[in-house]
Design an enzyme around this catalytic site. Structure first.
Site, PDB file in Angstrom:
ATOM      1  N   HIS A 103       0.823  -1.208   0.000  1.00 12.75           N
ATOM      2  CA  HIS A 103       0.000   0.000   0.000  1.00 12.75           C
ATOM      3  C   HIS A 103       0.861   1.264   0.000  1.00 12.75           C
ATOM      4  O   HIS A 103       0.436   2.314  -0.472  1.00 12.75           O
ATOM      5  CB  HIS A 103      -0.948  -0.013   1.202  1.00 12.75           C
ATOM      6  CG  HIS A 103      -2.332   0.444   0.850  1.00 12.75           C
ATOM      7  ND1 HIS A 103      -3.100  -0.175  -0.115  1.00 12.75           N
ATOM      8  CD2 HIS A 103      -3.081   1.468   1.306  1.00 12.75           C
ATOM      9  CE1 HIS A 103      -4.269   0.449  -0.217  1.00 12.75           C
ATOM     10  NE2 HIS A 103      -4.282   1.457   0.629  1.00 12.75           N
ATOM     11  N   HIS A 152     -10.801   4.761  -7.349  1.00  9.95           N
ATOM     12  CA  HIS A 152     -11.641   5.295  -6.281  1.00  9.95           C
ATOM     13  C   HIS A 152     -13.030   5.613  -6.835  1.00  9.95           C
ATOM     14  O   HIS A 152     -13.154   6.266  -7.879  1.00  9.95           O
ATOM     15  CB  HIS A 152     -11.035   6.576  -5.690  1.00  9.95           C
ATOM     16  CG  HIS A 152      -9.863   6.321  -4.805  1.00  9.95           C
ATOM     17  ND1 HIS A 152      -8.938   7.296  -4.474  1.00  9.95           N
ATOM     18  CD2 HIS A 152      -9.447   5.197  -4.165  1.00  9.95           C
ATOM     19  CE1 HIS A 152      -8.020   6.787  -3.673  1.00  9.95           C
ATOM     20  NE2 HIS A 152      -8.307   5.517  -3.476  1.00  9.95           N
TER      21      HIS A 152
END
Length: 320
Positions: free
Chosen positions: A259, A285
């Site tokens: 990440h 997103h």
């Protein structure tokens, strides 16, 4: 009920906690929280009594604490202490209900994502692990995975789910694959949302080098692009461990995991382009709000540059 009566009720509750053999530290903490509650109650109009406290008042108290700068974790602790006290108080005074029930603390601020500097990010993905043969199948696999994570900002689960190519076979359909000719990776992200993201030249080269030796590791399922040492699809956890171990061997001072490379990808693209909408699309997103956190991170970098370079940025101790 007077202020003295309120203090008497607090003392009685703390005695009950001592009988339950709670630690002295815990009891002292409860005492501080309840004395603070008593002070807030004293500010109420009319009778300053615990029995007069309503759900609305508790919500107001929590808002006041938050507005005063208290963090959500501490507010949650206070609400818990107050809730237990009113449960006990109901056995001694007529209360219509526990006024703290249903009152939630403010949401905790999401911490800014950690991102590597551009130089450190390139080191992680481009340098081999010290003491290891860079041309071994495992090291070629690692290089291809790390390069692709940083090149395209993939989630670790998305990278783990990649196949060697698009496959449709009965009930099976590839969740993702790399198209070397088109220089892009197709993935299926959260909410089964599919997206295509460009792949940079170094990542493409690393993947091609890995494909040259991949068949020597394949065991069983021939579809996965990236493999474990046992020849099966690499798991997100195994990938996490490989990257963390690799970065530690390079001597990086921070904990590097998949990440972090995704955050680094987003931060560096935004710093170079300023195109928040494009970063949103590449990250997958659903909402631009999830991507806007990188604007704060980018401003922090700009502020640091300003403070370090502008001749009038530094504050003097006293006005001239």
């Amino acid at each position: 009920m007077s202020a003295a009566s309120n203090q008497s009720r607090i003392a009685g509750y703390l005695d009950s906690l001592r009988q339950r053999k709670l630690s002295a530290h815990t009891i002292a903490s409860y005492g501080r929280d309840l004395r603070e509650l008593a002070g807030l109650v004293q500010s109420l109009p009319g009778e300053p009594a615990f029995v007069a406290v309503s759900h609305f008042h508790v919500r107001k108290f929590a808002s006041q604490l938050h507005g005063g700068g208290l963090n959500p974790r501490s507010i949650a602790r206070k609400l818990s202490a107050w809730r237990g006290f009113f449960d006990w108080l109901a056995d001694h005074d007529p209360l219509p209900s526990n006024p703290v029930e249903g009152v939630k603390p403010p949401k905790r601020d999401r911490p800014l994502p950690k991102a590597l500097s551009a130089d450190d990010a390139v080191r992680v993905v481009a340098e081999g692990m010290p003491g290891r043969d860079p041309d071994s199948p495992e090291q070629r696999c690692n290089r291809a995975m790390f390069e692709l994570l940083y090149s395209s900002g993939l989630r670790v689960s998305e990278l783990s789910g990649l196949d060697v190519r698009f496959i449709r076979d009965g009930d099976y359909q590839s969740a993702g694959w790399v198209d070397l000719a088109e220089r892009e990776v197709s993935v299926t992200g959260k909410g089964s949302k599919q997206r295509r993201v460009p792949v940079g030249g170094p990542a493409l080269a690393a993947i091609e080098a890995w494909l040259q030796v991949r068949d020597t590791l394949v065991k069983g399922d021939p579809r996965p692009l990236f493999l474990s040492a046992r020849g099966n699809r690499i798991s997100p956890n195994a990938l996490y461990q490989r990257l963390t171990r690799h970065a530690r061997a390079l001597g990086l001072p921070v904990n590097v995991h998949p990440h972090v490379l995704r955050h680094s990808f987003a931060t560096h693209v935004l710093q170079s382009s300023g195109d928040l909408r494009a970063v949103q699309e590449m990250l997958g997103h659903a909402s631009i709000a999830a991507t806007q956190i990188y604007t704060s991170l980018d401003f922090q970098r700009l502020a640091q540059v300003y403070d370090a370079t502008h001749p009038r940025a530094k504050k003097s101790d006293k006005p001239g």
